[in-house]
Design a protein around this motif. Structure first.
Motif, PDB file in Angstrom:
ATOM      1  N   SER A   1      14.817  30.920  37.321  1.00 21.54           N
ATOM      2  CA  SER A   1      15.159  29.509  37.482  1.00 21.54           C
ATOM      3  C   SER A   1      15.586  29.146  38.894  1.00 21.54           C
ATOM      4  N   LYS A   2      16.529  29.887  39.476  1.00 19.39           N
ATOM      5  CA  LYS A   2      17.066  29.495  40.778  1.00 19.39           C
ATOM      6  C   LYS A   2      16.034  29.639  41.908  1.00 19.39           C
ATOM      7  N   PRO A   3      15.308  30.753  42.010  1.00 18.86           N
ATOM      8  CA  PRO A   3      14.249  30.798  43.034  1.00 18.86           C
ATOM      9  C   PRO A   3      13.201  29.699  42.838  1.00 18.86           C
ATOM     10  N   ARG A   4      12.905  29.350  41.598  1.00 19.10           N
ATOM     11  CA  ARG A   4      11.946  28.275  41.326  1.00 19.10           C
ATOM     12  C   ARG A   4      12.479  26.941  41.849  1.00 19.10           C
ATOM     13  N   THR A   5      13.780  26.702  41.657  1.00 15.18           N
ATOM     14  CA  THR A   5      14.384  25.471  42.157  1.00 15.18           C
ATOM     15  C   THR A   5      14.359  25.438  43.677  1.00 15.18           C
ATOM     16  N   VAL A   6      14.650  26.569  44.317  1.00 16.09           N
ATOM     17  CA  VAL A   6      14.591  26.646  45.784  1.00 16.09           C
ATOM     18  C   VAL A   6      13.178  26.320  46.262  1.00 16.09           C
ATOM     19  N   LEU A   7      12.176  26.907  45.620  1.00 17.20           N
ATOM     20  CA  LEU A   7      10.789  26.639  46.006  1.00 17.20           C
ATOM     21  C   LEU A   7      10.446  25.164  45.785  1.00 17.20           C
ATOM     22  N   ALA A   8      10.942  24.583  44.704  1.00 18.58           N
ATOM     23  CA  ALA A   8      10.682  23.164  44.435  1.00 18.58           C
ATOM     24  C   ALA A   8      11.266  22.286  45.535  1.00 18.58           C
ATOM     25  N   MET A   9      12.461  22.618  46.005  1.00 20.86           N
ATOM     26  CA  MET A   9      13.074  21.864  47.096  1.00 20.86           C
ATOM     27  C   MET A   9      12.223  21.942  48.355  1.00 20.86           C
ATOM     28  N   LEU A  10      11.738  23.144  48.661  1.00 18.60           N
ATOM     29  CA  LEU A  10      10.898  23.323  49.849  1.00 18.60           C
ATOM     30  C   LEU A  10       9.543  22.644  49.666  1.00 18.60           C
ATOM     31  N   ALA A  11       9.013  22.678  48.443  1.00 21.51           N
ATOM     32  CA  ALA A  11       7.688  22.121  48.163  1.00 21.51           C
ATOM     33  C   ALA A  11       7.685  20.601  48.202  1.00 21.51           C
TER      34      ALA A  11
ATOM     35  N   TYR B   1      11.779  20.022  57.427  1.00 17.89           N
ATOM     36  CA  TYR B   1      12.986  20.848  57.467  1.00 17.89           C
ATOM     37  C   TYR B   1      13.877  20.564  56.256  1.00 17.89           C
ATOM     38  N   VAL B   2      14.359  21.623  55.627  1.00 15.88           N
ATOM     39  CA  VAL B   2      15.289  21.492  54.501  1.00 15.88           C
ATOM     40  C   VAL B   2      16.567  22.255  54.856  1.00 15.88           C
ATOM     41  N   PRO B   3      17.696  21.570  54.997  1.00 18.74           N
ATOM     42  CA  PRO B   3      18.935  22.252  55.372  1.00 18.74           C
ATOM     43  C   PRO B   3      19.388  23.242  54.302  1.00 18.74           C
ATOM     44  N   LEU B   4      19.969  24.333  54.748  1.00 23.04           N
ATOM     45  CA  LEU B   4      20.535  25.316  53.828  1.00 23.04           C
ATOM     46  C   LEU B   4      21.592  24.671  52.942  1.00 23.04           C
TER      47      LEU B   4
ATOM     48  N   GLN C   1      19.859  33.770  50.599  1.00 26.29           N
ATOM     49  CA  GLN C   1      19.017  34.651  51.416  1.00 26.29           C
ATOM     50  C   GLN C   1      18.145  35.547  50.537  1.00 26.29           C
ATOM     51  N   SER C   2      18.711  35.975  49.405  1.00 30.91           N
ATOM     52  CA  SER C   2      17.928  36.824  48.494  1.00 30.91           C
ATOM     53  C   SER C   2      16.811  36.025  47.822  1.00 30.91           C
ATOM     54  N   TYR C   3      17.055  34.748  47.520  1.00 27.85           N
ATOM     55  CA  TYR C   3      16.003  33.908  46.925  1.00 27.85           C
ATOM     56  C   TYR C   3      14.875  33.679  47.933  1.00 27.85           C
ATOM     57  N   ILE C   4      15.234  33.443  49.195  1.00 25.63           N
ATOM     58  CA  ILE C   4      14.225  33.258  50.240  1.00 25.63           C
ATOM     59  C   ILE C   4      13.415  34.540  50.414  1.00 25.63           C
ATOM     60  N   LEU C   5      14.098  35.686  50.410  1.00 27.27           N
ATOM     61  CA  LEU C   5      13.405  36.973  50.532  1.00 27.27           C
ATOM     62  C   LEU C   5      12.444  37.170  49.366  1.00 27.27           C
ATOM     63  N   HIS C   6      12.895  36.818  48.163  1.00 27.66           N
ATOM     64  CA  HIS C   6      12.049  36.946  46.968  1.00 27.66           C
ATOM     65  C   HIS C   6      10.780  36.095  47.105  1.00 27.66           C
ATOM     66  N   LEU C   7      10.933  34.867  47.599  1.00 26.02           N
ATOM     67  CA  LEU C   7       9.770  33.992  47.781  1.00 26.02           C
ATOM     68  C   LEU C   7       8.828  34.550  48.844  1.00 26.02           C
ATOM     69  N   ARG C   8       9.392  35.082  49.906  1.00 23.24           N
ATOM     70  CA  ARG C   8       8.546  35.653  50.956  1.00 23.24           C
ATOM     71  C   ARG C   8       7.779  36.873  50.450  1.00 23.24           C
TER      72      ARG C   8
ATOM     73  N   LEU D   1      14.611  28.221  60.199  1.00 21.22           N
ATOM     74  CA  LEU D   1      15.007  27.371  61.312  1.00 21.22           C
ATOM     75  C   LEU D   1      16.530  27.349  61.388  1.00 21.22           C
ATOM     76  N   PRO D   2      17.106  26.903  62.487  1.00 18.02           N
ATOM     77  CA  PRO D   2      18.573  26.848  62.573  1.00 18.02           C
ATOM     78  C   PRO D   2      19.183  26.039  61.434  1.00 18.02           C
ATOM     79  N   GLY D   3      19.911  26.711  60.579  1.00 20.62           N
ATOM     80  CA  GLY D   3      20.594  26.020  59.485  1.00 20.62           C
ATOM     81  C   GLY D   3      19.724  25.603  58.331  1.00 20.62           C
ATOM     82  N   GLY D   4      18.501  26.145  58.228  1.00 18.01           N
ATOM     83  CA  GLY D   4      17.660  25.752  57.111  1.00 18.01           C
ATOM     84  C   GLY D   4      16.300  26.415  57.130  1.00 18.01           C
ATOM     85  N   TYR D   5      15.369  25.841  56.337  1.00 19.14           N
ATOM     86  CA  TYR D   5      14.041  26.449  56.161  1.00 19.14           C
ATOM     87  C   TYR D   5      12.977  25.364  56.114  1.00 19.14           C
ATOM     88  N   LEU D   6      11.725  25.801  56.239  1.00 17.62           N
ATOM     89  CA  LEU D   6      10.579  24.899  56.168  1.00 17.62           C
ATOM     90  C   LEU D   6       9.411  25.650  55.542  1.00 17.62           C
TER      91      LEU D   6
END
Length: 271
Positions: free
Chosen positions: A23-33, A39-42, A63-70, A95-100
């Motif tokens: 659930s949580k990695p899916r939500t992170v991906l949804a935010m980025l998607a 840019y999406v702030p941390l 950080q672990s969710y981002i690693l999992h997605l990568r 990116l500084p303070g977030g992801y894209l």
């Protein structure tokens, strides 16, 4: 990278899905998607996952969710028959303070939807209702169901989902108006009844159905639609229909011939 949020979350690389089941990695991906190529702030990602109180380990967990997605991105890249694709860190960029999340420009379905909707609105303003209807219909054809239907949403995603759903309803309303101006009242009846069953207090759609019925020679049914709309508004919201909708009803009661003209629509939002 291909990104589609107009229904269940779909993010893929050369047709290989990278959407996780957790659930949580899916939500992170949804935010980025939903903000692909932006840019999406941390802080926004963490606020989405932990609405009330963030745990002390929130940043480490992110950080672990981002690693999992990568890892999922890297796995699809390695399996691709045409050779290696961009490295995972170049697709999900830190990116500084977030992801894209980088996606192919013409493969972000939400962007395509918005471009088609904008083209439809421009055509409508210019009086080209055929082009307006076609562009609106193409935009609606991209929708696969409720936005992010399979994602657990928090405050940020909920706001985005509501915005997109409102935009989709507006496009639907304008497509139907364009079709009415093109004389397609008979073809619209079944669709309009189905839509109003899902949006029983939407006065603009009710006006469209009333007008389509009236132009189909079914005045009594058009007036019955008004009475049912009024009963729903009174019982559920304690409101009477808008002055514009009441004027439409009165025009039908006196058989106003002007309502039969194709250049006449009844946009209750303008009153």
């Amino acid at each position: 990278m291909e990104v589609d949020v107009l229904g269940p979350l779909a993010v893929s690389q050369k047709s290989a899905s990278i959407v996780p089941t957790a659930s949580k990695p899916r939500t992170v991906l949804a935010m980025l998607a939903i903000r692909a190529n932006r840019y999406v702030p941390l802080s926004s990602l963490m606020d989405e996952l932990w609405v009330t109180e963030k745990p002390a380990s929130a940043k480490t967990a992110m950080q672990s969710y981002i690693l999992h997605l990568r890892k999922r991105i890297a796995a699809t890249a390695c399996r691709h028959p045409d050779g290696p694709l961009p490295a995972a860190k170049d697709v999900l960029v830190t990116l500084p303070g977030g992801y894209l999340l980088k996606a192919t420009d013409d493969r972000v379905v939400l962007d395509t939807f918005e471009l088609l909707a904008a083209a439809g609105h421009r055509a409508r303003e210019q009086g080209d209702f055929q082009a307006a209807s076609e562009n609106f219909a193409k935009a609606l054809g991209l929708c696969r169901g409720r936005v992010l239907a399979d994602v657990q949403v928090g405050p940020h995603l909920r706001m985005e989902v509501e915005r997109i759903e409102e935009s989709r309803l507006n496009v639907l309303d304008r497509r139907i108006e364009s079709d009415l101006r093109l004389g397609r009242h008979h073809e619209l009846l079944s669709e309009l009844r189905s839509i109003i069953s899902r949006h029983p207090t939407h006065e603009g759609l009710c006006a469209h159905l009333m007008l389509a019925l009236y132009r189909s020679g079914r005045r009594s049914e058009a007036l019955d639609v008004y009475q049912r709309m009024r009963a729903t508004l009174v019982s559920e919201l304690g409101l009477e229909p808008s002055p514009a909708l009441r004027r439409l009803q009165r025009s039908m009661l006196v058989s106003d011939n002007g309502l039969s003209e194709l250049n006449v629509t009844w946009d209750v939002s303008t009153f």
